[in-house]
Design an enzyme around this catalytic site. Structure first.
Site, PDB file in Angstrom:
ATOM      1  N   ASP A 141       0.805  -1.161  -0.032  1.00  0.00           N
ATOM      2  CA  ASP A 141       0.089   0.062   0.168  1.00  0.00           C
ATOM      3  C   ASP A 141       0.785   1.164   0.014  1.00  0.00           C
ATOM      4  O   ASP A 141       0.438   2.321   0.487  1.00  0.00           O
ATOM      5  CB  ASP A 141      -0.755  -0.109   1.172  1.00  0.00           C
ATOM      6  CG  ASP A 141      -2.175   1.044   0.853  1.00  0.00           C
ATOM      7  OD1 ASP A 141      -2.560   1.171   2.261  1.00  0.00           O
ATOM      8  OD2 ASP A 141      -2.327   1.623  -0.042  1.00  0.00           O
ATOM      9  N   LYS A 144       2.895   3.424  -5.553  1.00  0.00           N
ATOM     10  CA  LYS A 144       2.354   2.229  -6.603  1.00  0.00           C
ATOM     11  C   LYS A 144       3.368   1.910  -7.360  1.00  0.00           C
ATOM     12  O   LYS A 144       3.388   0.550  -8.061  1.00  0.00           O
ATOM     13  CB  LYS A 144       1.171   2.773  -7.217  1.00  0.00           C
ATOM     14  CG  LYS A 144       0.082   3.397  -6.427  1.00  0.00           C
ATOM     15  CD  LYS A 144      -0.169   2.750  -5.057  1.00  0.00           C
ATOM     16  CE  LYS A 144      -0.848   3.622  -3.952  1.00  0.00           C
ATOM     17  NZ  LYS A 144      -1.033   2.978  -2.707  1.00  0.00           N
ATOM     18  N   ASP A 169      -3.271  -2.890  -2.560  1.00  0.00           N
ATOM     19  CA  ASP A 169      -4.239  -1.910  -2.670  1.00  0.00           C
ATOM     20  C   ASP A 169      -4.071  -1.179  -3.954  1.00  0.00           C
ATOM     21  O   ASP A 169      -2.733  -0.968  -4.405  1.00  0.00           O
ATOM     22  CB  ASP A 169      -4.016  -1.104  -1.510  1.00  0.00           C
ATOM     23  CG  ASP A 169      -5.369  -0.071  -1.227  1.00  0.00           C
ATOM     24  OD1 ASP A 169      -5.284   0.949  -0.532  1.00  0.00           O
ATOM     25  OD2 ASP A 169      -6.551  -0.670  -1.975  1.00  0.00           O
ATOM     26  N   ASN A 170      -5.219  -0.499  -4.285  1.00  0.00           N
ATOM     27  CA  ASN A 170      -5.048   0.564  -5.228  1.00  0.00           C
ATOM     28  C   ASN A 170      -4.645   0.213  -6.548  1.00  0.00           C
ATOM     29  O   ASN A 170      -3.999   0.889  -7.409  1.00  0.00           O
ATOM     30  CB  ASN A 170      -4.069   1.931  -5.019  1.00  0.00           C
ATOM     31  CG  ASN A 170      -4.350   2.550  -3.702  1.00  0.00           C
ATOM     32  OD1 ASN A 170      -3.753   2.133  -2.527  1.00  0.00           O
ATOM     33  ND2 ASN A 170      -5.661   2.787  -3.327  1.00  0.00           N
ATOM     34  N   GLU A 199     -11.469   4.425  -1.417  1.00  0.00           N
ATOM     35  CA  GLU A 199     -11.897   4.468  -0.250  1.00  0.00           C
ATOM     36  C   GLU A 199     -12.573   5.677   0.104  1.00  0.00           C
ATOM     37  O   GLU A 199     -12.408   6.819  -0.584  1.00  0.00           O
ATOM     38  CB  GLU A 199     -10.494   4.836   1.100  1.00  0.00           C
ATOM     39  CG  GLU A 199      -9.509   5.636   0.447  1.00  0.00           C
ATOM     40  CD  GLU A 199      -8.375   4.938  -0.259  1.00  0.00           C
ATOM     41  OE1 GLU A 199      -8.782   3.878  -0.833  1.00  0.00           O
ATOM     42  OE2 GLU A 199      -7.320   5.447   0.057  1.00  0.00           O
TER      43      GLU A 199
HETATM   44  C1  7JO Z   1       1.952   5.770  -0.563  1.00  0.00           C
HETATM   45  C2  7JO Z   1       0.786   6.184   0.117  1.00  0.00           C
HETATM   46  C3  7JO Z   1       1.004   5.314   1.554  1.00  0.00           C
HETATM   47  C4  7JO Z   1       2.377   5.585   2.241  1.00  0.00           C
HETATM   48  O1  7JO Z   1       3.292   5.080   1.788  1.00  0.00           O
HETATM   49  C5  7JO Z   1       4.537   5.688   2.204  1.00  0.00           C
HETATM   50  N1  7JO Z   1       5.282   5.240   1.207  1.00  0.00           N
HETATM   51  C6  7JO Z   1       5.570   5.379  -0.112  1.00  0.00           C
HETATM   52  N2  7JO Z   1       6.733   4.896  -0.520  1.00  0.00           N
HETATM   53  C7  7JO Z   1       7.254   4.326   0.408  1.00  0.00           C
HETATM   54  C8  7JO Z   1       8.505   3.123   0.518  1.00  0.00           C
HETATM   55  N3  7JO Z   1       9.241   3.068  -0.630  1.00  0.00           N
HETATM   56  N4  7JO Z   1       8.991   2.965   1.768  1.00  0.00           N
HETATM   57  C9  7JO Z   1       7.963   3.127   2.924  1.00  0.00           C
HETATM   58  N5  7JO Z   1       6.840   3.956   2.708  1.00  0.00           N
HETATM   59  C10 7JO Z   1       6.378   4.386   1.657  1.00  0.00           C
HETATM   60  C11 7JO Z   1       4.044   7.016   2.208  1.00  0.00           C
HETATM   61  O2  7JO Z   1       4.968   7.787   3.015  1.00  0.00           O
HETATM   62  C12 7JO Z   1       2.570   7.014   2.781  1.00  0.00           C
HETATM   63  O3  7JO Z   1       2.565   7.220   4.124  1.00  0.00           O
HETATM   64  N6  7JO Z   1      -0.365   5.686  -0.447  1.00  0.00           N
HETATM   65  C13 7JO Z   1      -1.010   6.498  -1.486  1.00  0.00           C
HETATM   66  O4  7JO Z   1      -0.349   7.386  -2.149  1.00  0.00           O
HETATM   67  C14 7JO Z   1      -2.498   6.392  -1.812  1.00  0.00           C
HETATM   68  C15 7JO Z   1      -3.156   7.321  -2.610  1.00  0.00           C
HETATM   69  C16 7JO Z   1      -4.388   7.163  -2.937  1.00  0.00           C
HETATM   70  C17 7JO Z   1      -5.233   8.156  -3.882  1.00  0.00           C
HETATM   71  C18 7JO Z   1      -6.141   7.840  -4.517  1.00  0.00           C
HETATM   72  C19 7JO Z   1      -6.802   8.743  -5.264  1.00  0.00           C
HETATM   73  C20 7JO Z   1      -6.333  10.241  -5.271  1.00  0.00           C
HETATM   74  F1  7JO Z   1      -6.961  10.993  -5.922  1.00  0.00           F
HETATM   75  C21 7JO Z   1      -5.206  10.566  -4.486  1.00  0.00           C
HETATM   76  C22 7JO Z   1      -4.823   9.571  -3.754  1.00  0.00           C
HETATM   77  C23 7JO Z   1      -5.193   6.238  -2.230  1.00  0.00           C
HETATM   78  C24 7JO Z   1      -4.656   5.313  -1.653  1.00  0.00           C
HETATM   79  O5  7JO Z   1      -5.246   4.047  -1.148  1.00  0.00           O
HETATM   80  C25 7JO Z   1      -3.051   5.145  -1.270  1.00  0.00           C
HETATM   81  O6  7JO Z   1      -2.604   4.177  -0.574  1.00  0.00           O
HETATM   82 MG    MG Z   2      -3.900   2.561  -0.445  1.00  0.00          MG
END
Ligand code: 7JO
Ligand code: MG
Length: 214
Positions: A141, A144, A169-170, A199
């Site tokens: 998650d 992407k 997810d997504n 969501e």
């Molecule tokens: C990416 C994020 C989730 C988290 O992941 C951490 N992260 C990242 N890359 C790494 C790494 N390489 N290692 C560790 N952590 C890492 C980050 O800091 C965020 O806290 N999730 C999303 O961007 C996300 C976006 C949408 C979304 C959908 C429609 C829209 F119009 C706008 C946004 C829906 C979702 O359900 C998501 O999950």
């Molecule tokens: Mg997600």
């Protein structure tokens, strides 16, 4: 007073949820995000699919990539059997700080190890740092476009075993087209799409469940 959205979500939990009751914690987040401020938690609708896959797998050791504020961390940890563990990886320190408080408020901190840093650096260190042989379940998650490289990294580091379940997810919104191609065309995975909605919205999204065949 919370100046950031994650801090306002934490406040909503502290105000509306019962300490030590994981269900009330993620329900408070769902209520806040549906009625006050949208946020990128897996949410209640896809959360039910996550719950059912988790109950089926009943993992002893699980991995989550992308903790954000800990919503799915709490959802997963509450369903783990005694002695089972969840390792969750988050590289944004501000998000990790809020997640730690939400995880603790839910009372699932003993089942959860939150590791701060980028997944690409941490995955190769999992065996040595946490004495893990392989994961039974992985929830993807995070960014992407990291789904494919990190899945390959998990394979190469010997962290997947015959039967490990990956749940992503997504895969529709924001979308992970490369990942869908990868797991659906590879002879090493048995993949299935669970149609749902983004969501707190009517936009289509879904979860892809892929079983590693070894
Ligand atoms: C990416 C994020 C989730 C988290 O992941 C951490 N992260 C990242 N890359 C790494 C790494 N390489 N290692 C560790 N952590 C890492 C980050 O800091 C965020 O806290 N999730 C999303 O961007 C996300 C976006 C949408 C979304 C959908 C429609 C829209 F119009 C706008 C946004 C829906 C979702 O359900 C998501 O999950
Ligand atoms: Mg997600």
């Amino acid at each position: 007073t919370g100046s950031t959205q994650p801090q306002r979500m934490l406040e909503a939990v502290q105000k509306n949820a019962t300490k030590g009751d994981p269900e009330s914690v993620f329900s408070a987040i769902d209520y806040y995000c549906r009625h006050k401020e949208w946020a990128m938690n897996v949410g209640d609708e896809k959360g039910l699919i996550l719950d059912s896959v988790l109950t089926e797998v009943n993992p002893s050791i699980a991995l989550e990539l992308g903790t954000y504020c800990g919503y799915s961390t709490v959802r997963i940890a509450r369903l783990l059997s005694p002695g089972s563990k969840l390792i969750t990886v988050e590289f944004n320190p501000a998000f990790a700080a809020v997640a730690r408080q939400i995880i603790a408020y839910a009372g699932v901190q003993d089942k959860v190890t939150l590791v701060e840093g980028p997944s690409g650096d941490l995955i190769p260190k999992m065996k040595e740092r946490f004495g893990i042989k392989s994961f039974d379940f992985v929830f993807l998650d995070h960014w992407k476009d990291r789904y494919v490289p990190d899945t390959k990294l998990l394979e190469d580091c010997g962290l997947l075993r015959k039967g490990t379940v990956l749940l992503a997810d997504n895969v529709i919104c924001p979308g992970a087209p490369e990942y869908l191609k990868y797991v659906r065309n590879s002879p090493r995975y048995e993949s299935r799409y669970f149609k749902s909605n983004l969501e707190y919205s009517k936009v289509e999204d879904g979860l892809e469940k892929s079983v590693f065949l070894g």
